[in-house]
Write an enzyme that holds these catalytic residues in place. Structure first.
Site, PDB file in Angstrom:
ATOM      1  N   GLY A  12       0.855  -1.219  -0.081  1.00 28.49           N
ATOM      2  CA  GLY A  12       0.038  -0.242  -0.004  1.00 28.49           C
ATOM      3  C   GLY A  12       0.923   1.049  -0.143  1.00 28.49           C
ATOM      4  CB  CYS A  13       0.000   4.753   0.766  1.00 31.46           C
ATOM      5  SG  CYS A  13       0.609   6.371   0.786  1.00 31.46           S
ATOM      6  CG  PHE A  14       5.845   5.218  -0.729  1.00 27.51           C
ATOM      7  CD1 PHE A  14       4.986   6.319  -0.528  1.00 27.51           C
ATOM      8  CD2 PHE A  14       6.554   5.008  -1.921  1.00 27.51           C
ATOM      9  CE1 PHE A  14       5.272   7.520  -1.403  1.00 27.51           C
ATOM     10  CE2 PHE A  14       6.662   5.988  -2.929  1.00 27.51           C
ATOM     11  CZ  PHE A  14       6.182   7.181  -2.442  1.00 27.51           C
TER      12      PHE A  14
END
Length: 163
Positions: A12-14
């Protein structure tokens, strides 16, 4: 004496992953970036096939690859294909980027432990992909949630250890 190693994961979003991993015991550094895609020098606007991933530098005398993967499977949902929270697309896939046979063996073992635990409703869809070049993301994305403490994240610790 430090025994520094690197691990490469995506889930997912880093931003949220980096924020949680940065404070884990034994983690010495984190970088967010792009991995597993088709173009050189990817950017936030142009990273086809790349996952938003993190590079974790850790001291193997203080934590293990297995312990890092255990935490990885506790702080994101590994049962959703190409999605975490509101983020959708292959950039947000759950993936472990394997550097050698030992990492593959550990990853397979941890995935089996996670699936056998029954804590997640579905089957683990995390892909095991060969390590490819890790491209560091733009400076504005590094330590994003430190710079923007009220910024978006869908990552949080959901369970205690699987180990």
């Amino acid at each position: 004496m430090e025994n520094l190693k690197k691990a490469y994961i995506a889930g997912g979003c880093f931003w949220g992953m980096e924020d949680l991993f940065r404070v884990r015991p034994g983690v010495k550094d984190t970088e967010v970036g792009y991995i597993g895609g088709v173009n050189d020098n990817p950017t936030y606007q142009n990273h086809p096939g790349h996952a938003e991933g993190i590079e974790i530098t850790y001291d193997a005398n203080e934590t293990s690859y297995k312990e890092l993967l255990d935490y990885f499977f506790r702080m994101h949902d590994p049962t959703t294909v190409d999605q975490q929270g509101n983020d959708r697309g292959s950039s947000y896939r759950s993936a472990i980027f394997i550097q050698n046979d030992e990492e593959k063996q550990v990853a397979d073992e941890v995935i089996k432990i996670v699936e056998d635990s029954g804590k997640w409703q579905g089957k683990v869809v995390t892909t095991l992909e060969p390590y490819s070049k890790f491209w560091t993301a733009e400076e504005s994305h590094q330590d994003y949630l430190v710079k923007q403490p009220n910024g978006y994240t869908c990552h949080f610790e959901r369970f205690g250890t699987f180990l």
